[in-house]
Design a protein around this motif. Structure first.
Motif, PDB file in Angstrom:
ATOM      1  N   GLY A 128       0.781  -1.270   0.123  1.00  6.58           N
ATOM      2  CA  GLY A 128      -0.063  -0.186   0.191  1.00  6.58           C
ATOM      3  C   GLY A 128       0.692   1.355  -0.209  1.00  6.58           C
ATOM      4  N   GLN A 129       1.926   1.344  -0.181  1.00  3.32           N
ATOM      5  CA  GLN A 129       2.875   2.495  -0.133  1.00  3.32           C
ATOM      6  C   GLN A 129       2.903   3.135  -1.411  1.00  3.32           C
ATOM      7  N   ASP A 130       2.020   2.726  -2.537  1.00  5.59           N
ATOM      8  CA  ASP A 130       2.128   3.498  -3.874  1.00  5.59           C
ATOM      9  C   ASP A 130       0.931   4.416  -3.637  1.00  5.59           C
ATOM     10  N   LEU A 131       0.090   4.498  -2.653  1.00  4.97           N
ATOM     11  CA  LEU A 131      -0.920   5.289  -2.286  1.00  4.97           C
ATOM     12  C   LEU A 131      -0.649   6.643  -1.762  1.00  4.97           C
ATOM     13  N   PRO A 132      -1.300   7.722  -1.733  1.00  2.00           N
ATOM     14  CA  PRO A 132      -0.814   9.003  -1.137  1.00  2.00           C
ATOM     15  C   PRO A 132      -0.605   8.869   0.532  1.00  2.00           C
ATOM     16  N   LEU A 133       0.046   9.742   1.068  1.00  2.00           N
ATOM     17  CA  LEU A 133       0.403   9.415   2.461  1.00  2.00           C
ATOM     18  C   LEU A 133      -1.012   9.713   2.992  1.00  2.00           C
ATOM     19  N   PHE A 134      -1.564  10.947   2.971  1.00  2.00           N
ATOM     20  CA  PHE A 134      -2.665  11.726   3.631  1.00  2.00           C
ATOM     21  C   PHE A 134      -3.869  12.013   2.917  1.00  2.00           C
ATOM     22  N   TYR A 135      -4.636  12.569   3.460  1.00  2.00           N
ATOM     23  CA  TYR A 135      -6.010  13.075   2.710  1.00  2.00           C
ATOM     24  C   TYR A 135      -5.421  14.086   1.668  1.00  2.00           C
ATOM     25  N   PHE A 136      -4.555  14.920   1.951  1.00  2.00           N
ATOM     26  CA  PHE A 136      -4.273  16.084   0.854  1.00  2.00           C
ATOM     27  C   PHE A 136      -2.719  16.147   1.064  1.00  2.00           C
ATOM     28  N   SER A 137      -2.237  16.728   0.303  1.00  2.00           N
ATOM     29  CA  SER A 137      -0.506  17.078   0.378  1.00  2.00           C
ATOM     30  C   SER A 137      -0.427  18.404  -0.445  1.00  2.00           C
ATOM     31  N   VAL A 138       0.569  19.289  -0.051  1.00  2.00           N
ATOM     32  CA  VAL A 138       0.954  20.728  -0.434  1.00  2.00           C
ATOM     33  C   VAL A 138       2.362  20.609  -0.856  1.00  2.00           C
ATOM     34  N   LYS A 139       2.640  20.582  -2.253  1.00  2.00           N
ATOM     35  CA  LYS A 139       3.872  20.310  -2.884  1.00  2.00           C
ATOM     36  C   LYS A 139       4.242  21.961  -3.282  1.00  2.00           C
ATOM     37  N   ALA A 140       5.372  21.986  -3.521  1.00  2.00           N
ATOM     38  CA  ALA A 140       6.066  23.161  -4.035  1.00  2.00           C
ATOM     39  C   ALA A 140       6.373  23.151  -5.609  1.00  2.00           C
TER      40      ALA A 140
ATOM     41  N   PRO B  22       4.954  17.040  -9.611  1.00  2.00           N
ATOM     42  CA  PRO B  22       3.729  16.402  -9.930  1.00  2.00           C
ATOM     43  C   PRO B  22       3.415  15.672  -8.706  1.00  2.00           C
ATOM     44  N   ASP B  23       2.077  15.023  -8.590  1.00  2.00           N
ATOM     45  CA  ASP B  23       1.530  14.353  -7.352  1.00  2.00           C
ATOM     46  C   ASP B  23       1.923  12.813  -7.437  1.00  2.00           C
ATOM     47  N   THR B  24       2.445  12.298  -8.602  1.00  2.00           N
ATOM     48  CA  THR B  24       2.872  11.186  -8.880  1.00  2.00           C
ATOM     49  C   THR B  24       4.367  10.774  -8.725  1.00  2.00           C
ATOM     50  N   LEU B  25       5.323  11.951  -8.363  1.00  2.00           N
ATOM     51  CA  LEU B  25       6.626  11.730  -8.114  1.00  2.00           C
ATOM     52  C   LEU B  25       7.030  10.633  -7.072  1.00  2.00           C
TER      53      LEU B  25
ATOM     54  N   PRO C 167      14.190   4.065  -9.002  1.00  2.00           N
ATOM     55  CA  PRO C 167      14.737   4.001  -7.759  1.00  2.00           C
ATOM     56  C   PRO C 167      14.534   5.369  -6.884  1.00  2.00           C
ATOM     57  N   GLU C 168      14.929   5.344  -5.575  1.00  3.35           N
ATOM     58  CA  GLU C 168      14.937   6.669  -5.064  1.00  3.35           C
ATOM     59  C   GLU C 168      15.905   7.606  -5.432  1.00  3.35           C
ATOM     60  N   ALA C 169      17.027   7.086  -5.769  1.00  5.14           N
ATOM     61  CA  ALA C 169      17.841   8.193  -6.122  1.00  5.14           C
ATOM     62  C   ALA C 169      17.373   8.845  -7.393  1.00  5.14           C
ATOM     63  N   GLU C 170      16.932   8.296  -8.040  1.00  2.00           N
ATOM     64  CA  GLU C 170      16.082   8.772  -9.472  1.00  2.00           C
ATOM     65  C   GLU C 170      15.089   9.983  -9.146  1.00  2.00           C
ATOM     66  N   ARG C 171      14.327   9.480  -8.093  1.00  2.00           N
ATOM     67  CA  ARG C 171      13.161  10.343  -7.843  1.00  2.00           C
ATOM     68  C   ARG C 171      13.832  11.576  -7.023  1.00  2.00           C
ATOM     69  N   GLN C 172      14.836  11.461  -6.091  1.00  2.00           N
ATOM     70  CA  GLN C 172      15.444  12.544  -5.365  1.00  2.00           C
ATOM     71  C   GLN C 172      16.125  13.352  -6.461  1.00  2.00           C
ATOM     72  N   ARG C 173      16.713  12.842  -7.423  1.00  3.55           N
ATOM     73  CA  ARG C 173      17.275  13.846  -8.427  1.00  3.55           C
ATOM     74  C   ARG C 173      16.444  14.605  -9.358  1.00  3.55           C
ATOM     75  N   LEU C 174      15.224  13.952  -9.716  1.00  2.00           N
ATOM     76  CA  LEU C 174      14.033  14.804 -10.396  1.00  2.00           C
ATOM     77  C   LEU C 174      13.519  15.844  -9.185  1.00  2.00           C
ATOM     78  N   GLN C 175      13.226  15.316  -8.186  1.00  2.11           N
ATOM     79  CA  GLN C 175      12.614  16.367  -7.171  1.00  2.11           C
ATOM     80  C   GLN C 175      13.889  17.722  -6.960  1.00  2.11           C
ATOM     81  N   LEU C 176      15.021  17.383  -6.971  1.00  2.68           N
ATOM     82  CA  LEU C 176      16.060  18.580  -6.991  1.00  2.68           C
ATOM     83  C   LEU C 176      16.055  19.312  -8.269  1.00  2.68           C
ATOM     84  N   LEU C 177      15.890  18.715  -9.433  1.00  2.00           N
ATOM     85  CA  LEU C 177      15.983  19.494 -10.622  1.00  2.00           C
ATOM     86  C   LEU C 177      14.759  20.059 -10.618  1.00  2.00           C
ATOM     87  N   ASN C 178      13.527  19.538 -10.252  1.00  2.00           N
ATOM     88  CA  ASN C 178      12.151  20.123 -10.378  1.00  2.00           C
ATOM     89  C   ASN C 178      12.166  21.527  -9.541  1.00  2.00           C
TER      90      ASN C 178
END
Length: 462
Positions: free
Chosen positions: A67-79, A83-86, A91-102
């Motif tokens: 169930g870790q593919d679901l959102p964590l809470f009822y809502f989220s506030v992102k900068a 995207p909400d599907t990040l 792997p996690e290293a790719e996700r962190q790199r995308l987040q930093l670049l974004n």
């Protein structure tokens, strides 16, 4: 009294709910991902036999199953434009790199296109097997600022000239230039709100918790309640034994010191207790191991674990004797840790109550010093002692983390350490909630103890 206890219990339920919510969300913010070390590792383990793609597929299936593919809470506030599907990118290293670049460039389509070109170029560079190209490409993976990106990109283009990977590198260069040209530096300053509804991890967890189901462990899929009960049995006997021994020794020592015959020993025992209290718990445990469990000194006790697996054919009494040998040093360590504080508290309370008016009246009636202290002074000194004893049980659960780790005891403290390292979120949250419930029960027991020790407190409750 019962009405007061019931009211006290009801008022603690919102606090327990807030604590559970806070721990649940905080546990998901731990660095690293659950199961990544067991599934995505390249060396060792069952999944290391497959290639990178098979490990990624197995990890995605694991994330979906837990169930870790679901959102964590009822809502989220992102900068910005994140995207909400990040969170679904592995792997996690790719996700962190995308987040930093974004965050830095504020243009998600350009960031995504650049990342896709990176993947294609990585395949081409690996097939070419040129060490200098591979080194230049690895430097590009860590480049974030436009200056770093241009410098690393120019080095990679130069080393890819005339090689089969030149076309992929040129395409990557175009994606990098578009990323720099179309950047929006201030996009992160405008947060975006996402509503996820009831289909999220927290709602699923709290709904099952209300039904009495704390979930299953991420490591072995066993029920959380079963894992905690199995581990808590060892922790319970460790804590109860150390509290009873420490309280008995501290009480008798305090009674001895407060009497006239103990006056000459105070200058010796009180500084000794201060020195003992100054020794850290982990250092005291290691000293006991060196002194009483090694051949160089006195090998009186076994070192690690409980030693029951190799003695499964023994009777219940024999198993108990084996368990006591293994628990001797951990219990002694926790006992020595608590004796200084308990002794100091009881001694000061007895010394204060000894000069009270009722104590002088008892002496005037002809009672001996021992009768005055044990029959009258001791009972009036129990209120602060009850508070300490009821609070000691949940407090010692934190101390068992160190003890059970050093002595390799399969208890609740060691389970918490292993669960944090494995990112076993259901176990982490359940242990914290369990400790909070134990603390609430301890406070209720303290209230009952107050009423039994002092009838005036009982009348206030009623």
């Amino acid at each position: 009294m019962l009405h007061y206890l019931f009211k006290r219990l009801i008022t603690t339920l919102p606090a327990l709910w807030l604590l559970a919510t806070f721990v649940f969300i905080l546990s998901r913010l731990l660095p690293g991902a659950a199961g990544s070390e067991q599934i995505l590792q390249e060396n060792g383990g069952f999944y290391s036999k497959g290639n990178a793609n098979s490990r990624q597929d197995a990890y995605k299936a694991y994330i979906k199953r837990t169930g870790q593919d679901l959102p964590l809470f009822y809502f989220s506030v992102k900068a910005g434009t994140e995207p909400d599907t990040l969170s679904l990118i592995f792997p996690e290293a790719e996700r962190q790199r995308l987040q930093l670049l974004n965050w830095r460039y504020g243009n998600w389509p350009a960031v995504w296109q650049y990342n896709q070109s990176l993947k294609e170029t990585e395949v081409a560079v690996l097939l070419h097997a040129n060490p200098r190209q591979q080194a230049a490409f690895e430097n590009l993976l860590t480049a974030a600022t436009p200056e770093q990106l241009r410098t690393s990109m120019s080095v990679l283009v130069m080393r890819a000239a005339g090689t089969p990977s030149e076309q992929a590198v040129r395409k990557l260069e175009q994606a990098a230039n578009q990323l720099i040209e179309k950047q929006n530096k201030f996009a992160y300053m405008f947060p975006s709100f996402h509503w996820h509804g009831l289909n999220n991890q927290y709602h699923r967890w709290i709904a099952e918790l209300v039904k009495g189901n704390a979930g299953n462990s991420y490591r072995d899929q066993r029920p959380v309640s079963e894992v905690i009960i199995e581990s808590f049995s060892n922790t319970f006997w460790l804590i109860v034994s150390s509290i009873l021994i420490a309280f008995t020794v501290s009480l008798e020592l305090s009674l001895f010191l407060v009497m006239r015959k103990g006056k000459m020993f105070r200058k010796f025992f009180l500084p000794l207790l201060f020195i003992l209290d100054s020794i850290p718990l982990f250092l005291l445990a290691l000293l006991l191991l060196v002194l009483f469990a090694t051949p160089e000194f006195l090998q009186w006790f076994p070192v690690f674990g409980l030693g029951l697996n190799m003695n499964s054919g023994l009777s219940a009494f024999q198993q108990l004797s084996v368990r006591m040998q293994y628990m001797a040093l951990p219990v002694l360590c926790l006992t020595l840790t608590n004796i200084p504080y308990l002794t100091n508290l009881i001694y000061k309370t007895l010394r204060t109550e000894k000069t009270a008016g009722y104590a002088r009246t008892a002496r005037a009636k002809g009672l001996s010093e021992q009768q005055v202290i044990r029959r009258h002074v001791l009972r009036n000194s129990l209120l602060p002692v009850i508070t300490i004893l009821t609070d000691a049980f949940p407090a010692l659960l934190a101390g068992t983390v160190v003890i059970e780790t050093i002595f390799a005891i399969p208890g609740l403290g060691r389970l918490l350490v292993n669960s944090v390292m494995a990112r076993d979120y259901p176990i982490i949250v359940a242990i914290v909630i369990f400790v909070a419930i134990v603390r609430v029960v301890a406070y209720l027991v303290a209230d009952i103890g107050y009423g039994l020790a002092d009838p005036r407190v009982k009348q206030q409750y009623e």
